[in-house]
Design a protein around this motif. Structure first.
Motif, PDB file in Angstrom:
ATOM      1  N   ALA A   1       5.425  29.232  28.524  1.00 26.53           N
ATOM      2  CA  ALA A   1       6.110  29.124  27.233  1.00 26.53           C
ATOM      3  C   ALA A   1       5.426  29.955  26.165  1.00 26.53           C
ATOM      4  O   ALA A   1       6.094  30.581  25.318  1.00 26.53           O
ATOM      5  N   THR A   2       4.087  29.995  26.182  1.00 21.82           N
ATOM      6  CA  THR A   2       3.374  30.782  25.177  1.00 21.82           C
ATOM      7  C   THR A   2       3.532  32.274  25.424  1.00 21.82           C
ATOM      8  O   THR A   2       3.684  33.059  24.480  1.00 21.82           O
TER       9      THR A   2
ATOM     10  N   ALA B   1       6.108  33.535  26.660  1.00 18.01           N
ATOM     11  CA  ALA B   1       7.484  33.792  26.205  1.00 18.01           C
ATOM     12  C   ALA B   1       7.577  33.879  24.695  1.00 18.01           C
ATOM     13  O   ALA B   1       8.577  34.386  24.160  1.00 18.01           O
ATOM     14  N   LEU B   2       6.577  33.384  23.987  1.00 16.94           N
ATOM     15  CA  LEU B   2       6.496  33.561  22.539  1.00 16.94           C
ATOM     16  C   LEU B   2       5.800  34.870  22.184  1.00 16.94           C
ATOM     17  O   LEU B   2       6.323  35.681  21.414  1.00 16.94           O
TER      18      LEU B   2
ATOM     19  N   VAL C   1      11.243  30.678  18.286  1.00 19.39           N
ATOM     20  CA  VAL C   1      10.619  29.369  18.462  1.00 19.39           C
ATOM     21  C   VAL C   1      11.665  28.299  18.727  1.00 19.39           C
ATOM     22  O   VAL C   1      11.465  27.403  19.565  1.00 19.39           O
TER      23      VAL C   1
ATOM     24  N   ILE D   1      12.657  28.702  22.357  1.00 19.90           N
ATOM     25  CA  ILE D   1      11.633  28.176  23.257  1.00 19.90           C
ATOM     26  C   ILE D   1      11.702  26.662  23.303  1.00 19.90           C
ATOM     27  O   ILE D   1      11.611  26.045  24.369  1.00 19.90           O
TER      28      ILE D   1
ATOM     29  N   SER E   1      14.875  25.648  25.361  1.00 23.73           N
ATOM     30  CA  SER E   1      14.909  26.041  26.764  1.00 23.73           C
ATOM     31  C   SER E   1      13.662  25.653  27.547  1.00 23.73           C
ATOM     32  O   SER E   1      13.755  25.330  28.731  1.00 23.73           O
ATOM     33  N   LEU E   2      12.503  25.681  26.909  1.00 28.97           N
ATOM     34  CA  LEU E   2      11.243  25.527  27.626  1.00 28.97           C
ATOM     35  C   LEU E   2      10.435  24.316  27.164  1.00 28.97           C
ATOM     36  O   LEU E   2       9.372  24.043  27.719  1.00 28.97           O
TER      37      LEU E   2
ATOM     38  N   TYR F   1       6.293  21.721  24.205  1.00 26.58           N
ATOM     39  CA  TYR F   1       6.016  23.111  23.794  1.00 26.58           C
ATOM     40  C   TYR F   1       5.030  23.222  22.642  1.00 26.58           C
ATOM     41  O   TYR F   1       5.348  23.603  21.535  1.00 26.58           O
TER      42      TYR F   1
ATOM     43  N   ILE G   1       2.543  25.560  22.527  1.00 24.59           N
ATOM     44  CA  ILE G   1       2.513  27.029  22.369  1.00 24.59           C
ATOM     45  C   ILE G   1       1.637  27.478  21.200  1.00 24.59           C
ATOM     46  O   ILE G   1       1.764  28.614  20.744  1.00 24.59           O
TER      47      ILE G   1
END
Length: 254
Positions: free
Chosen positions: A145-146, A148-149, A189, A192, A195-196, A202, A204
């Motif tokens: 997830a991170t 993806a950020l 954000v 995320i 979805s995650l 999350y 993140i």
């Protein structure tokens, strides 16, 4: 950007981020709130708007990292580590301040939690709690997830007119830009979260979890329960690993 501006910007921006984020969690969680049980979509957008408000406020001072994972990811890409401790210190302090402000704002709702028959767990207002406790799986979730950020955030800088991520001022300080760039990060954000965010909430962002968790441990919250320090390493280590991986991938691919 002076050291004072960086520190001040990160404290203020992160405090605003956590005020909105912990605030929406309190609104959805606590009895006596008009937003009680309004759901995950509200939480995801509340955090996204918190990122937007904090980043717009802090950008002129510090570039608005507001997240040790972002700071580390940028440093991995650029090789500039000089300001990293200063950014992270400001972010952690801002995280504590934002959590205290959210507690003060919902003080009456926290006080109403004193009745043991109707008491609710309060840690989730401040920090992340995994839905299924599996340290390895939880760590992998935070890493992915991170990444993806941080990877899209860095890549935004490759788009003409965005000016986010690896964009340096005259002194070599990496800044996140302003205008549409901040709005894009806010929606990132939100995405995320939607979805995650289901497995772990999350984090993140180590400052988003560790600062408020410390505030939860110290504040006089009725029936607050455990601060779950046994899990606290996951939302710190996972995002940092994800940020390093994102910085390496960006550096190699772009």
């Amino acid at each position: 950007m002076s050291n004072g501006d960086i520190f001040t910007g990160e404290v203020i921006g992160t405090a605003i981020l956590i005020l909105f984020g912990a605030g929406v969690c309190a609104a959805v969680t606590l009895n006596g709130s008009k937003a009680k049980a309004s759901g995950w979509i509200v939480i995801a957008f509340g955090w996204g708007f918190g990122v937007m408000a904090g980043a717009y406020t802090a950008t002129p001072l510090s570039g608005a990292h507001l997240n040790p994972a972002v700071t580390v990811g940028v440093a991995v890409d650029t090789g500039d580590w000089d300001k990293v401790p200063l950014y992270i210190l400001g972010q952690l302090i801002g995280g504590v301040i934002g959590a205290v402000l959210a507690w003060a704002l919902y003080y009456a709702q926290f006080a109403a939690n004193a009745d043991e028959k109707t008491a609710l767990p309060t840690l989730g207002v401040f920090s992340t709690v995994p839905e299924i406790r599996n340290p390895v799986a939880n760590l992998v979730t935070e890493i992915i997830a991170t990444a993806a950020l941080v990877l899209p955030l860095l890549a935004f800088g490759q788009v003409d007119g965005i000016g986010i991520g690896p964009v340096a001022d005259g002194g070599g300080t990496v800044v996140l830009g302003s205008g549409i760039s901040v709005l894009l990060v806010a929606f990132l954000v939100v995405g995320i979260g939607l979805s995650l965010g289901g497995p772990t909430g999350y984090a993140i962002n180590p400052a988003r979890d560790l600062g408020p968790r410390l505030a939860h441990a110290l504040l006089p919250i009725p029936n607050k329960g455990t601060s779950d320090w046994g899990y606290a390493w996951v939302p710190v280590v996972g995002p940092l690993i994800g940020a390093v991986l994102a910085g390496l991938v960006f550096n190699a691919a772009f």
